[in-house]
Design an enzyme around this catalytic site. Structure first.
Site, PDB file in Angstrom:
ATOM      1  N   CYS A 284       0.705  -1.138   0.030  1.00 51.86           N
ATOM      2  CA  CYS A 284       0.113   0.091  -0.048  1.00 51.86           C
ATOM      3  C   CYS A 284       1.015   1.240   0.220  1.00 51.86           C
ATOM      4  O   CYS A 284       1.834   1.341   0.883  1.00 51.86           O
ATOM      5  CB  CYS A 284      -0.967   0.051   1.263  1.00 51.86           C
TER       6      CYS A 284
ATOM      7  N   CYS B  27      -7.100   1.670   4.151  1.00 54.04           N
ATOM      8  CA  CYS B  27      -6.929   3.099   3.563  1.00 54.04           C
ATOM      9  C   CYS B  27      -7.879   3.527   2.664  1.00 54.04           C
ATOM     10  O   CYS B  27      -8.303   4.723   2.699  1.00 54.04           O
ATOM     11  CB  CYS B  27      -5.493   3.365   2.876  1.00 54.04           C
TER      12      CYS B  27
ATOM     13  N   LYS C 263      -1.690 -16.479 -50.803  1.00 53.01           N
ATOM     14  CA  LYS C 263      -2.239 -14.890 -51.119  1.00 53.01           C
ATOM     15  C   LYS C 263      -2.795 -14.433 -50.030  1.00 53.01           C
ATOM     16  O   LYS C 263      -2.974 -13.223 -49.989  1.00 53.01           O
ATOM     17  CB  LYS C 263      -3.543 -15.359 -51.945  1.00 53.01           C
ATOM     18  N   GLU C 264      -2.988 -15.183 -48.630  1.00 56.65           N
ATOM     19  CA  GLU C 264      -3.290 -14.355 -47.523  1.00 56.65           C
ATOM     20  C   GLU C 264      -1.968 -14.917 -46.529  1.00 56.65           C
ATOM     21  O   GLU C 264      -2.212 -15.814 -46.043  1.00 56.65           O
ATOM     22  CB  GLU C 264      -4.457 -15.091 -47.109  1.00 56.65           C
TER      23      GLU C 264
ATOM     24  N   ASP D 156      -9.444 -23.361 -44.854  1.00 59.27           N
ATOM     25  CA  ASP D 156     -10.463 -24.012 -45.697  1.00 59.27           C
ATOM     26  C   ASP D 156      -9.377 -24.771 -46.766  1.00 59.27           C
ATOM     27  O   ASP D 156      -9.996 -25.279 -47.774  1.00 59.27           O
ATOM     28  CB  ASP D 156     -11.182 -23.069 -46.288  1.00 59.27           C
TER      29      ASP D 156
ATOM     30  N   ASP E  37     -22.635 -12.576 -47.386  1.00 55.73           N
ATOM     31  CA  ASP E  37     -23.055 -11.657 -46.248  1.00 55.73           C
ATOM     32  C   ASP E  37     -24.210 -11.033 -46.386  1.00 55.73           C
ATOM     33  O   ASP E  37     -25.141 -10.815 -45.330  1.00 55.73           O
ATOM     34  CB  ASP E  37     -21.740 -10.779 -45.964  1.00 55.73           C
TER      35      ASP E  37
END
Length: 1097
Positions: A39, A69, A377-378, A407, A797
């Protein structure tokens, strides 16, 4: 889930299950004990709470203060933290002090009105006299269990720390005294006490002061009439609330918080978010201009139709058809922006409500999905940064699970994820210790900012340098894996133990699951638990339609339901990392909000991007859509789902309808004749044949929070949902027909608050998880039709969000001050056009399917303005045909000398001028209320033309071929940002057929400009007037295609493109002029005589 179980691969259809152990498996690291902090006020140990956690007095800066405190400072001190100067908030078990009424404190009725502290009851139990009994009767909380060995004389104590009086009450008559801080009391450790005042004996209790009977109790703060009235009012409201809840059978409220009789002090009813409408000074002029523009547009079309151009009838007809289509497109795009709103969240309220002191966090668990396909590609380093930002997120670690879908079944992704899980053991504690942002190391270390700002820890610089070295070594290991993966062995990849990699054949491999970080091995370098990390690769077999990304996401939904079954899901692309570590908390403010949360199906965050050039040449930021259109939709029924950065309610993905709000009871009028009332009653009885209960109600009947892990009985759960046509099918069969042949998964769908089933072992869950990702699991089920991500379009989506809105759900658009997620965008022209082509192709597929918003979803919960937005999202690619024709007209007019309008009269000029003014005014006012800059708006306009005459046009023909002729077109995965030089891809030229239409338009319009100017020079000054309209038309096309021209010309050694354009134009004009003048031809004074070719004789 057990980390030591290794890679689990298998096929349910082939009855195969293989467990491949990992070598050099890291064992579980023991948890380090919480060492007591010191403390900073008294020097004692801070101590632990009742639950064994470190006591934290200040939730803002965690300044180490012991409980003793803390209580003293709140009661007798300044009531603020010595370090951050923030007012201390009341913690559970502490007495209330003045000023706490305005705080949304913790639910602690035991100490809610214990103003005097804990130790007054101890005086009462020990019999310290009548005055102690007086204070005991005034205290409504429980005292501690401190037993005092004997009674000492009570010393005199000064009034306050500074010895001053409060109001006009003398010290000898004051009732406020410091709490007794004897050995073993309070929350401090070591049995020590604070002595802020001179006490005669530290072991003696404090003497209560007598009260002046002539004084009103309000002078002492307690026992006043107003206080008693507040107590009685509070009790009455709580009793009323309990009665209302009991009448509803303990179920949640069905209204949206509009009931004025609900108690205001009920903490569960306090909103966690607030809706902020746009100010009337900004939105009202905007709406007025929209109405005026609509009126002007009507008069403009009236003039265009009734005033044809007889000598150029074909050009006039084409232009009028195109303009009418543009007008309809504008209406579809404009009116969904009629009610734009902003929102703000209250993260402090969320924390106070669900993260109470000394108790486990009550925040809802979240399963996070990351999808990837091709590691070439990624790049794996991009995916690794996304996963690292997830594992270091600011959310309870036991509530977060990360599922990575591979995938492509690439061993490179698997090995990179293994390296990532090891590096996360060092990265996560570093992020949380110093509270850094963002928590993706690649982007954190690339920041060009003062990283020492607001960092008070002396060890920060040293640890940051060490962590940067660790990350550089991590990058070297990842890049080595990428280099190794460039050459695939002839026999295929093998794992460390010599086992062949199950995914060597990308199109024919079993399902694979590997738990990298789990309950038994997910601990960081400090011994703290880490979120779960699971690798998933679904089974692939020839002859099955795997439905690309939508199928992979549905596989993750089922796997996560079996293993963790969190009630909320967050899906991210592999290149979208957490830029704001509190993003999940932002979403939870809407999902668990007691006013609107029950009807929210998902919370969509805007997409923000890194690595885009300053001028955003190809409108990659898409600011107009995310900051204007989406805000407008949020004021109707919510934004559309854009594929990433979205938090879902799992229940909504299962195809259930949104809970319906209870309608207020209808009021009857006594003045109506009796026959009318009887007729109404009779008609009501006739219509009421069979009442069906909502699906969510039926789920609640078989779900109890206290027994969340026990699967409910499957018999009778579908009673009332639909009429049973025959007696043979049982409810179990109907559930399996909808969700598939997995009893574990079916049982998990009935657990509304999530949680795994009791009595199941990790091994059995992993086996069931392999089952639900098998390639034939979705056969003859409703997956992709009514459940999960919807199939039928490459833009799954939009279709998925559309189906949820048709079920009556609403969505929320959340824009935090710090962007929640950031990703990478293709800055190369060809890659950008291919990305737009894929989006447009998905819209065409939806338009030509049964889910087209023009005819699907009527009678459901979709609002008509929301329907207009979905119609616009599926119709916009068709605009490419009239746009291409309209952009060709200027060149035709310049080359033929004709024009699309007759000679304008004064009235016609007024309508043309008014329309242009309204177009500019609408855009300016949109930029005003949304905060979008004029450069961003102009880039959006330019790329609307570039994409419209190229990618959208190809999407229309590809969509027609796919739907009508069955010719499928495979979309290309957009390449993500790698380690190339900054903006080097911007100038790279990659030829594609998408470049042909805009290139042709540029060439013919440039030729038309040159021909028109030359013709005007030849014909004299009278031809310049009609030329200006045609030139304006042509320059409108050229200016909109200007970024495309820059992409074609490339870097060009710093030569400005505009100079090249003007050079070509001027050179062509002067060349033709030179030919016209022809100074080298001899001039004759007489007439030029030529032979006519006729024989006059």
């Amino acid at each position: 889930m057990e980390v030591s179980s290794g890679l689990v691969a298998g096929s349910h259809n082939r009855n195969e299950l293989v467990v491949i152990r990992r070598e050099n498996e890291l064992g579980q690291k023991p948890l380090q004990k919480l060492s007591g902090q010191i403390c900073q006020i008294c020097g004692d140990d801070v101590g632990l709470t009742v639950d064994g956690e470190l006591f934290v007095a200040c939730n803002e800066c965690a300044f180490p203060i012991c409980r003793t405190c803390y209580e003293y400072e709140r009661r007798e001190g300044s009531q603020i933290c010595p370090q951050c100067k923030t007012r201390f908030k009341r913690l559970r078990g502490c007495a209330r002090v003045d000023g706490d009424e305005e705080e949304d404190g913790v639910d602690d009725l035991e100490n809610e009105f214990n103003f005097d502290g804990r130790h007054r009851q101890e005086m009462d139990r020990q019999g310290y006299g009548a005055e102690a009994m007086l204070h005991g009767h005034m205290s409504y909380g429980r005292g501690s269990d401190l037993d005092l060995p004997h009674v000492h004389p009570l010393p005199q104590v000064p009034l306050l720390a500074n010895g001053q009086m409060v109001d006009d009450v003398p010290p000898e008559h004051h009732a406020l005294v410091p709490a007794y801080m004897g050995a073993g009391g309070g929350g401090g450790g070591g049995g020590k006490r604070i002595h802020p005042l001179p006490f005669t004996d530290s072991g003696l209790p404090v003497q209560p002061r007598s009260m002046d009977p002539s004084k009103d109790l309000a002078a002492y703060g307690y026992g006043s009439v107003a206080w008693k009235e507040r107590m009685e009012s509070w009790k009455q409201k709580q009793e009323k609330l309990q009665t209302m809840k009991n009448e509803k059978g303990g179920k949640e409220w069905d209204d949206d918080g509009d009931n004025p009789d609900l108690p205001l002090m009920d903490e569960a009813r306090q909103p966690l978010s607030r809706r902020l409408p746009i100010s009337s000074s900004q939105i009202n002029p905007y709406r007025m201009i929209i109405v005026i523009r609509l009126v002007v547009l009507g008069f403009f079309f009236h003039y265009r139709v009734v005033h044809p151009v007889n000598d150029a009838y074909a050009l006039w007809l084409i232009s009028v058809i195109c303009e009418i289509w543009f007008g309809l497109s504008w209406i579809l795009d404009q009116f969904p922006k009629w009610l734009p709103i902003d929102r703000e969240t209250y993260l402090d309220r969320l924390s106070l409500r669900y993260e109470k002191e000394g108790q486990p966090s009550q925040l809802a668990p979240v399963d996070i999905f990351v999808s990837t396909v091709d590691p070439l590609k990624e790049p794996p380093l991009v995916t690794a940064n996304t996963v690292l930002s997830i594992l270091a997120v600011d959310y309870p670690v036991d509530k977060v699970s990360c599922y990575v879908s591979d995938d492509g079944a690439a061993m490179l992704t698997f090995e990179a994820l293994s390296e990532t899980s090891e590096f996360a053991r060092k990265w996560a504690p570093f992020c949380k210790k110093f509270n850094i942002e963002p928590r993706a190391p690649e982007f954190y270390f690339a920041q060009k900012i003062d990283y020492l700002k607001d960092k008070v820890e002396a060890s920060f610089v040293k640890e940051r340098r060490a962590m940067k070295r660790e990350y550089e070594e991590f990058k070297v290991r990842i890049n080595a894996l990428v280099a190794k993966a460039q050459k695939v062995p002839e026999e295929g990849w093998t794992m460390q133990d010599g086992t062949p990699w199950p995914g060597n054949n990308v199109r024919d491999h079993p399902g694979m699951i590997q738990v990298f970080l789990g309950q038994s091995g997910g601990h960081d370098s400090d011994g703290n638990e880490l979120p779960r990390l699971v690798y998933v690769s679904r089974e692939k077999r020839p002859g099955y339609n795997h439905h690309k990304k939508a199928g992979a996401m549905n596989a993750l939904v089922r796997v996560s339901a079996v293993l963790t079954n969190a009630p909320y899901l967050l899906n991210l692309d592999c290149d979208h990392y957490f830029n704001n570590s509190k993003a999940i908390r932002e979403a939870m403010c809407f999902m668990v909000d007691p006013l609107i949360g029950k009807r929210v199906c998902y919370v969509q965050f805007p997409q923000r991007f890194d690595g885009i050039d300053r001028h955003d040449r190809y409108a990659n930021r898409n600011t107009v859509f995310f900051d204007i259109n989406m805000k407008g939709l949020d004021g109707i029924q919510g934004p559309i789902y854009v594929g990433t950065g979205c938090v879902f309610r799992r229940l909504a993905l299962y195809g259930y309808d949104a809970p319906k709000a209870k309608k207020p009871p209808t009021r009857t009028c006594n003045c109506l004749p009796k026959w009318c009332c009887c007729g109404c009653c009779c008609s009501g009885k006739k219509k009421k044949k069979k009442t069906t209960k909502p699906k969510t109600e039926l789920k609640k009947r078989f779900f109890k929070k206290k027994d969340a892990g026990t699967p409910p009985p499957l018999e009778g759960i579908e009673e009332g949902i639909e009429v049973i046509e025959s007696e043979n099918p049982t409810p179990q069969h109907k559930l399996e027909k909808k969700f598939g042949q997995s009893s574990v998964f079916v049982a998990s769908t009935l657990l509304e608050d999530g949680g795994t089933l009791k009595g199941t072992s990790p091994a059995s869950l992993l086996k069931e998880a392999i089952h639900v990702i098998s390639c034939g699991y979705e056969d003859k089920t409703e997956w992709g039709k009514e459940v999960g991500w919807i199939y039928g379009s490459v833009t799954e989506d939009i279709l998925t969000g559309f189906k949820m809105h048709c079920h009556g759900w609403r969505s929320i658009y959340c824009i935090p001050a710090r962007p929640a997620f950031k990703g990478s965008a293709p800055i190369n022209l060809s890659d950008r056009l291919h990305q737009v082509l894929r989006w447009a192709l998905g819209s065409i597929e939806i338009f030509l399917s049964r889910h087209c918003p023009l005819w699907y979803g009527y009678g459901g919960g979709l609002k008509w303005l929301e329907r207009l937005s979905y119609i616009n999202a599926t119709v916009y690619p068709w605009t490419s045909i009239p746009l291409l024709a309209y952009c060709t007209l200027p060149a035709v007019c310049l080359l033929t000398g004709k024009f699309i309008t007759p000679e304008l009269s004064n009235v016609a000029s007024l309508w043309f001028l008014s329309l242009f003014i309204c177009i500019f005014a609408t855009s300016i006012l949109e930029m005003r209320w949304s905060g979008v800059g004029i450069e961003e708006w102009w880039r959006n306009e330019q790329f609307w033309v570039i994409g419209g005459v190229s990618a959208h046009l190809f999407a229309v023909f590809q969509g027609l071929l796919k739907v009508l002729a069955g010719v499928d077109t495979n979309f290309t995965v957009t390449s993500k940002g790698g380690d190339d030089k900054e903006f080097s891809e911007l100038y790279a030229f990659k030829w594609t057929t998408l470049l042909i239409p805009p290139t042709t338009l540029l060439i013919i319009n440039l030729i038309g400009v040159v021909a028109g100017v030359s013709n005007a020079i030849n014909n004299g000054h009278e031809s310049w007037g009609p030329l200006f309209g045609k030139l304006f038309f042509a320059f409108w096309v050229i200016v909109h295609l200007y970024p495309f021209l820059k992409g074609l010309l490339g870097r060009q050694n710093r030569t400005p493109t505009i100079i090249i354009v003007w050079s070509i134009l001027l050179a062509s004009i002067f060349s033709l002029l030179w030919v016209r003048i022809d100074p080298f031809l001899a001039k004759s004074d007489g007439p030029l005589l030529e032979e006519c070719g006729l024989d006059c004789n």
